[in-house]
Enzyme design. Structure first.
Site, PDB file in Angstrom:
ATOM      1  N   GLU A   1     -11.583   7.832   3.429  1.00 39.45           N
ATOM      2  CA  GLU A   1     -11.094   8.534   2.231  1.00 39.45           C
ATOM      3  C   GLU A   1     -11.306   7.694   0.991  1.00 39.45           C
ATOM      4  O   GLU A   1     -11.624   8.196  -0.078  1.00 39.45           O
ATOM      5  CB  GLU A   1      -9.600   8.851   2.392  1.00 39.45           C
ATOM      6  CG  GLU A   1      -9.052   9.840   1.370  1.00 39.45           C
ATOM      7  CD  GLU A   1      -8.631   9.216   0.054  1.00 39.45           C
ATOM      8  OE1 GLU A   1      -8.502   9.940  -0.939  1.00 39.45           O
ATOM      9  OE2 GLU A   1      -8.440   7.981  -0.011  1.00 39.45           O
TER      10      GLU A   1
ATOM     11  N   ASP B   1      -8.166   4.700   6.740  1.00 41.30           N
ATOM     12  CA  ASP B   1      -8.790   3.575   6.036  1.00 41.30           C
ATOM     13  C   ASP B   1      -7.906   3.166   4.866  1.00 41.30           C
ATOM     14  O   ASP B   1      -7.135   3.976   4.336  1.00 41.30           O
ATOM     15  CB  ASP B   1     -10.205   3.943   5.555  1.00 41.30           C
ATOM     16  CG  ASP B   1     -10.243   5.154   4.638  1.00 41.30           C
ATOM     17  OD1 ASP B   1      -9.592   6.172   4.960  1.00 41.30           O
ATOM     18  OD2 ASP B   1     -10.897   5.097   3.573  1.00 41.30           O
TER      19      ASP B   1
HETATM   20 ZN   LIG Z   1      -4.950   7.783   0.063  1.00 42.91          ZN
END
Ligand SMILES: [Zn+2]
Length: 465
Positions: A160, A95
């Site tokens: 994340e 992501d």
């Molecule tokens: Zn990162």
């Protein structure tokens, strides 16, 4: 098998041969706009683009001969099997943070190579290092021609940047590797990440009417982990004289209303000294006005006094440090109206301290000034001392390749490594790398991508041999 049996010049040569293929795959991966979005159904909890990036990545790993798994679109894995089932993890993420195309020279999700640089959202954070570490394993495997002792599990997280939902889900359903690294920070190595405490100081009051310089509204800040670069207040003059302006404070009169705007410079809350807090400036300005006593003016004056030091907590009474790190705390987001105010703050405390003592200090402070304290999030710090075996191996891998003997870094915190015991954040940014994570025109140089892969091959070998 002894260390001497692996000739890393051969692994490096293999990586150089693989480079064109590695870059091609990175460019393809960068073209997925894998920004978190609402769930797109089963297997796509963070939106279709993130799920598509994961599918691409798993197909790539399969094509390189690694069996894969997909934990329901939260996190994917690819295993480079060793002679034992014992695991070493390499945890990266697919992501990316959003990109405003207007700020980019070329579209953020149409990656391009210019002047030795690979441009695209995620080039540095974290798709570049994901590809570099994956190919580091492949080059190692194809050079030494026999399995390592441990199985290397490449783990591709999908959330994340906004809450670690991927890792939390994975840990609920699977046993993670007990050691590993996350190529999602800086070289030579991140050996410590500060504790993080996000808290709110709020107060409410009876609205009063007609007082001179009566504060009606304040808005400041956009996110709790960002130093605010703008802060605005609206006051009713109610017969009071117009105050004098001040540096980086502008005043605009509109009938009976006075608009006050403070400006500053944004920075990440982990490095507040790189910013200039517009909210702290506004509070200090308001506090020196001849405000009538009221709930609002008491709250403003209290906050102005407590955050006179808007970086290190001296005026809040919580300043502290240990041998490797110091506390930071910023006022980030304030919303105030006629009936009350809510201030959100970001505190990062030293790596060898624990959160409970700060929680206690904040509660007594809140009680002393008649405010309500709410702890939104408390993350304990992480610190791998100099004897930590994983830290030693990773640092040695970096030093063997670069010859640079710089000491490990301690940061404001927040990588995957903090959430996964036994893992440390390791590269890919070098000391010379411009700080472009989450910025416009993010890039990784071709040289740094290849150098990072060479370092990762040494690290994977050292942990899995
Ligand atoms: Zn990162």
């Amino acid at each position: 098998m002894s260390e001497a049996e692996v000739d890393f010049s051969q692994v490096d040569h293999k990586l150089e041969q693989l480079y064109p293929q590695m870059e091609k795959h990175l460019l393809q991966l960068l073209s997925y706009p894998s920004v978190e979005a609402p769930s797109a159904g089963t297997g796509a909890p963070f939106g279709q683009a993130v799920a598509d990036a994961l599918s691409y990545c798993l197909e790539l790993a399969e094509s390189l001969g690694l069996p894969t798994t997909n934990a329901d679109g939260y996190l994917g894995t690819a295993d480079m099997r060793g002679s034992s089932p014992e695991l070493v993890g390499v945890l990266s993420h697919l992501d990316v943070v959003p990109a405003n195309a207007n700020d980019w020279q070329t579209p953020p999700f149409s990656p391009q190579v210019r002047d030795g640089r690979i441009y695209g959202r995620g080039a540095l954070d974290d798709k570049g290092p994901l590809i570099a570490s994956l190919y580091a394993g492949i080059a190692l495997r194809d050079t030494i021609n026999h399995p390592l002792t441990k199985t290397v599990r490449f783990m591709f997280g999908c959330n994340e940047e906004s809450g670690f939902g991927c890792l939390k889900y994975y840990l609920q359903h699977h046993q993670p590797p007990s050691i590993g690294f996350s190529p999602d920070a800086e070289f030579p190595l991140i050996s410590g990440e500060k504790g993080i405490c996000h808290f709110v100081l709020s107060s409410s009051w009876q609205s009063v009417q007609g007082a001179p310089l009566q504060i009606c509204q304040i808005t400041a800040g956009s996110a709790i982990n960002i130093v605010p670069d703008r802060a605005e207040a609206v006051l009713e003059l109610n017969g009071a004289e117009l105050p004098d302006a001040a540096p980086q404070i502008s005043l605009t009169r509109e009938g009976n209303l006075l608009h006050i705007k403070a400006t500053g410079k944004a920075a990440h809350a982990s490095t507040p000294e790189e910013g200039d807090n517009a909210l702290a400036r506004l509070l200090a300005f308001l506090a020196q006005l001849p405000l009538e006593p009221s709930g609002a003016s008491y709250y403003i004056r209290t906050l102005a006094r407590l955050f006179a030091d808007s970086c290190f907590g001296a005026s809040l009474g919580v300043a502290s440090e240990d041998e490797v790190s110091c506390l930071t705390v910023i006022p980030s987001v304030l919303a105030l109206d006629a009936k009350g105010g809510t201030l959100r703050c970001d505190m990062r405390f030293p790596v060898t301290h624990t959160g409970d003592s700060y929680q206690q200090q904040l509660s007594s402070l809140a009680a002393q000034y008649q405010m309500q304290l709410q702890i939104l999030e408390l993350q304990e710090p992480m610190y791998a001392g100099t004897d930590n075996p994983v830290a030693k191996k990773l640092l040695q891998a970096y030093r063997d390749y670069t010859g640079d003997l710089s000491e490990p870094l301690v940061i404001g915190g927040g990588t995957y490594a903090k959430a996964l015991p036994g893992f440390l954040a390791f590269g890919p940014e070098f000391a010379h790398t411009p700080k472009l994570c989450h910025q416009a025109n993010e890039y990784i140089t071709q040289k740094d991508l290849l150098d990072a892969a060479k370092i990762y091959s040494r690290a994977i070998y050292a942990l899995a041999r």
